[in-house]
Scaffold this motif. Structure first.
Motif, PDB file in Angstrom:
ATOM      1  N   GLU A  32       7.823 -11.953  13.158  1.00 14.20           N
ATOM      2  CA  GLU A  32       6.556 -12.612  13.405  1.00 14.20           C
ATOM      3  C   GLU A  32       5.436 -11.605  13.209  1.00 14.20           C
ATOM      4  OE1 GLU A  32       6.547 -14.405  17.227  1.00 14.20           O
ATOM      5  OE2 GLU A  32       8.488 -15.372  16.921  1.00 14.20           O
ATOM      6  N   PHE A  33       4.498 -11.938  12.353  1.00 14.13           N
ATOM      7  CA  PHE A  33       3.365 -11.060  12.077  1.00 14.13           C
ATOM      8  C   PHE A  33       2.116 -11.640  12.727  1.00 14.13           C
ATOM      9  CE2 PHE A  33       6.016 -10.138   8.308  1.00 14.13           C
ATOM     10  CZ  PHE A  33       6.167  -8.786   8.512  1.00 14.13           C
ATOM     11  N   ASN A  34       1.375 -10.783  13.380  1.00 16.25           N
ATOM     12  CA  ASN A  34       0.078 -11.216  13.869  1.00 16.25           C
ATOM     13  C   ASN A  34      -0.988 -10.683  12.912  1.00 16.25           C
ATOM     14  OD1 ASN A  34      -0.042  -8.529  14.501  1.00 16.25           O
ATOM     15  ND2 ASN A  34       0.161  -8.811  16.694  1.00 16.25           N
ATOM     16  N   GLN A  35      -2.249 -10.962  13.203  1.00 11.86           N
ATOM     17  CA  GLN A  35      -3.339 -10.591  12.296  1.00 11.86           C
ATOM     18  C   GLN A  35      -3.438  -9.078  12.117  1.00 11.86           C
ATOM     19  OE1 GLN A  35      -4.688 -12.525  10.430  1.00 11.86           O
ATOM     20  NE2 GLN A  35      -5.393 -14.423  11.352  1.00 11.86           N
ATOM     21  N   GLU A  36      -3.203  -8.325  13.179  1.00 14.39           N
ATOM     22  CA  GLU A  36      -3.308  -6.866  13.086  1.00 14.39           C
ATOM     23  C   GLU A  36      -2.214  -6.296  12.191  1.00 14.39           C
ATOM     24  OE1 GLU A  36      -2.877  -3.121  16.075  1.00 14.39           O
ATOM     25  OE2 GLU A  36      -3.941  -4.874  16.813  1.00 14.39           O
ATOM     26  N   ASP A  37      -1.001  -6.860  12.277  1.00 14.66           N
ATOM     27  CA  ASP A  37       0.088  -6.400  11.418  1.00 14.66           C
ATOM     28  C   ASP A  37      -0.198  -6.705   9.950  1.00 14.66           C
ATOM     29  OD1 ASP A  37       1.430  -5.477  13.616  1.00 14.66           O
ATOM     30  OD2 ASP A  37       2.738  -7.234  13.786  1.00 14.66           O
ATOM     31  N   ILE A  38      -0.749  -7.870   9.689  1.00 14.40           N
ATOM     32  CA  ILE A  38      -1.078  -8.234   8.312  1.00 14.40           C
ATOM     33  C   ILE A  38      -2.165  -7.324   7.769  1.00 14.40           C
ATOM     34  CG2 ILE A  38      -2.069 -10.067   6.883  1.00 14.40           C
ATOM     35  CD1 ILE A  38      -0.577 -12.058   8.671  1.00 14.40           C
ATOM     36  N   LYS A  39      -3.149  -6.967   8.590  1.00 17.16           N
ATOM     37  CA  LYS A  39      -4.200  -6.043   8.151  1.00 17.16           C
ATOM     38  C   LYS A  39      -3.625  -4.669   7.850  1.00 17.16           C
ATOM     39  CE  LYS A  39      -8.104  -8.231  10.443  1.00 17.16           C
ATOM     40  NZ  LYS A  39      -9.152  -8.116  11.458  1.00 17.16           N
ATOM     41  N   LYS A  40      -2.661  -4.202   8.673  1.00 18.85           N
ATOM     42  CA  LYS A  40      -2.032  -2.903   8.423  1.00 18.85           C
ATOM     43  C   LYS A  40      -1.263  -2.913   7.105  1.00 18.85           C
ATOM     44  CE  LYS A  40      -1.391  -1.343  13.176  1.00 18.85           C
ATOM     45  NZ  LYS A  40      -0.374  -1.027  14.209  1.00 18.85           N
ATOM     46  N   LEU A  41      -0.531  -4.004   6.862  1.00 18.80           N
ATOM     47  CA  LEU A  41       0.226  -4.094   5.615  1.00 18.80           C
ATOM     48  C   LEU A  41      -0.686  -4.168   4.401  1.00 18.80           C
ATOM     49  CD1 LEU A  41       3.199  -6.466   6.477  1.00 18.80           C
ATOM     50  CD2 LEU A  41       3.290  -4.064   5.872  1.00 18.80           C
ATOM     51  N   LEU A  42      -1.762  -4.938   4.494  1.00 15.60           N
ATOM     52  CA  LEU A  42      -2.694  -5.026   3.370  1.00 15.60           C
ATOM     53  C   LEU A  42      -3.398  -3.699   3.133  1.00 15.60           C
ATOM     54  CD1 LEU A  42      -4.263  -8.569   3.762  1.00 15.60           C
ATOM     55  CD2 LEU A  42      -2.636  -7.775   2.050  1.00 15.60           C
ATOM     56  N   LEU A  43      -3.720  -2.974   4.197  1.00 15.31           N
ATOM     57  CA  LEU A  43      -4.329  -1.657   4.031  1.00 15.31           C
ATOM     58  C   LEU A  43      -3.355  -0.692   3.382  1.00 15.31           C
ATOM     59  CD1 LEU A  43      -6.811   0.115   4.587  1.00 15.31           C
ATOM     60  CD2 LEU A  43      -5.773   0.708   6.773  1.00 15.31           C
ATOM     61  N   TYR A  44      -2.076  -0.805   3.740  1.00 21.48           N
ATOM     62  CA  TYR A  44      -1.057   0.055   3.134  1.00 21.48           C
ATOM     63  C   TYR A  44      -0.892  -0.268   1.648  1.00 21.48           C
ATOM     64  CZ  TYR A  44       3.490   2.035   2.072  1.00 21.48           C
ATOM     65  OH  TYR A  44       4.517   2.717   1.494  1.00 21.48           O
ATOM     66  N   GLU A  45      -0.946  -1.534   1.289  1.00 21.21           N
ATOM     67  CA  GLU A  45      -0.719  -1.969  -0.088  1.00 21.21           C
ATOM     68  C   GLU A  45      -2.013  -2.107  -0.888  1.00 21.21           C
ATOM     69  OE1 GLU A  45       2.130  -2.356  -1.588  1.00 21.21           O
ATOM     70  OE2 GLU A  45       3.301  -1.913   0.196  1.00 21.21           O
ATOM     71  N   LEU A  46      -3.135  -1.685  -0.355  1.00 22.63           N
ATOM     72  CA  LEU A  46      -4.420  -1.894  -1.013  1.00 22.63           C
ATOM     73  C   LEU A  46      -4.483  -1.250  -2.392  1.00 22.63           C
ATOM     74  CD1 LEU A  46      -7.262  -3.077  -0.673  1.00 22.63           C
ATOM     75  CD2 LEU A  46      -7.964  -0.881   0.234  1.00 22.63           C
ATOM     76  N   GLY A  47      -3.988  -0.045  -2.538  1.00 28.37           N
ATOM     77  CA  GLY A  47      -4.026   0.631  -3.829  1.00 28.37           C
ATOM     78  C   GLY A  47      -3.228  -0.103  -4.883  1.00 28.37           C
ATOM     79  N   PHE A  48      -2.039  -0.592  -4.507  1.00 28.51           N
ATOM     80  CA  PHE A  48      -1.230  -1.335  -5.451  1.00 28.51           C
ATOM     81  C   PHE A  48      -1.866  -2.675  -5.797  1.00 28.51           C
ATOM     82  CE2 PHE A  48       2.237   1.305  -3.587  1.00 28.51           C
ATOM     83  CZ  PHE A  48       2.510   2.015  -4.732  1.00 28.51           C
ATOM     84  N   LEU A  49      -2.507  -3.305  -4.840  1.00 30.28           N
ATOM     85  CA  LEU A  49      -3.178  -4.569  -5.112  1.00 30.28           C
ATOM     86  C   LEU A  49      -4.340  -4.390  -6.081  1.00 30.28           C
ATOM     87  CD1 LEU A  49      -3.197  -6.125  -1.519  1.00 30.28           C
ATOM     88  CD2 LEU A  49      -1.743  -6.751  -3.448  1.00 30.28           C
ATOM     89  N   VAL A  50      -5.096  -3.307  -5.922  1.00 29.35           N
ATOM     90  CA  VAL A  50      -6.210  -3.033  -6.839  1.00 29.35           C
ATOM     91  C   VAL A  50      -5.680  -2.748  -8.239  1.00 29.35           C
ATOM     92  CG1 VAL A  50      -8.051  -1.376  -7.340  1.00 29.35           C
ATOM     93  CG2 VAL A  50      -7.805  -2.296  -5.046  1.00 29.35           C
ATOM     94  N   CYS A  51      -4.626  -1.952  -8.346  1.00 26.92           N
ATOM     95  CA  CYS A  51      -4.027  -1.669  -9.662  1.00 26.92           C
ATOM     96  C   CYS A  51      -3.492  -2.941 -10.306  1.00 26.92           C
ATOM     97  CB  CYS A  51      -2.926  -0.638  -9.529  1.00 26.92           C
ATOM     98  SG  CYS A  51      -3.529   1.025  -9.248  1.00 26.92           S
ATOM     99  N   ALA A  52      -2.892  -3.817  -9.533  1.00 23.40           N
ATOM    100  CA  ALA A  52      -2.388  -5.080 -10.076  1.00 23.40           C
ATOM    101  C   ALA A  52      -3.532  -5.962 -10.556  1.00 23.40           C
ATOM    102  CB  ALA A  52      -1.555  -5.811  -9.029  1.00 23.40           C
ATOM    103  N   ALA A  53      -4.634  -6.000  -9.807  1.00 23.51           N
ATOM    104  CA  ALA A  53      -5.790  -6.804 -10.216  1.00 23.51           C
ATOM    105  C   ALA A  53      -6.395  -6.266 -11.508  1.00 23.51           C
ATOM    106  CB  ALA A  53      -6.829  -6.825  -9.102  1.00 23.51           C
ATOM    107  N   ILE A  54      -6.508  -4.956 -11.627  1.00 22.45           N
ATOM    108  CA  ILE A  54      -7.035  -4.365 -12.861  1.00 22.45           C
ATOM    109  C   ILE A  54      -6.085  -4.648 -14.018  1.00 22.45           C
ATOM    110  CG2 ILE A  54      -7.552  -2.164 -13.993  1.00 22.45           C
ATOM    111  CD1 ILE A  54      -8.614  -1.195 -11.282  1.00 22.45           C
ATOM    112  N   GLY A  55      -4.786  -4.581 -13.786  1.00 20.87           N
ATOM    113  CA  GLY A  55      -3.806  -4.887 -14.829  1.00 20.87           C
ATOM    114  C   GLY A  55      -3.910  -6.323 -15.306  1.00 20.87           C
TER     115      GLY A  55
END
Length: 96
Positions: free
Chosen positions: A54-77
């Motif tokens: 079970e993920f709460n909002q804080e856990d989702i924010k931590k995961l998105l912050l961890y994956e932010l660099g990969f998400l930006v690279c994927a968007a540019i790709g």
């Protein structure tokens, strides 16, 4: 089946750049990886003992912050995949 005399592997002290004939490329690759993934993995969220995760909002924010660099690279790709052929088609078809 007998394995014989297999010695135990020895591991190095920690993270260090591998020895290479191209130290510039190795440094550039490690610099890119540090740029894309600067945040440490949130280890406290990984719990393999639980069957229900079970993920709460804080856990989702931590995961998105961890994956932010990969998400930006994927968007540019994705932008390059869409816009480079489109611009090439416009140059080929609309030669004014």
């Amino acid at each position: 089946m007998e394995l014989g005399n297999i010695s135990q592997p020895t591991y190095g002290p920690g993270l260090e750049a591998p020895r290479s004939n191209t130290p510039g490329l190795v440094a550039m690759a490690h610099g890119f990886l540090r740029l894309v993934q600067p945040n440490p993995l949130p280890v406290e969220m990984i719990d393999f003992g639980q069957s229900q995760i079970e993920f709460n909002q804080e856990d989702i924010k931590k995961l998105l912050l961890y994956e932010l660099g990969f998400l930006v690279c994927a968007a540019i790709g994705v932008l390059f995949i869409i816009f480079v052929p489109l611009v090439g088609c416009c140059f080929c078809c609309c030669r004014c």
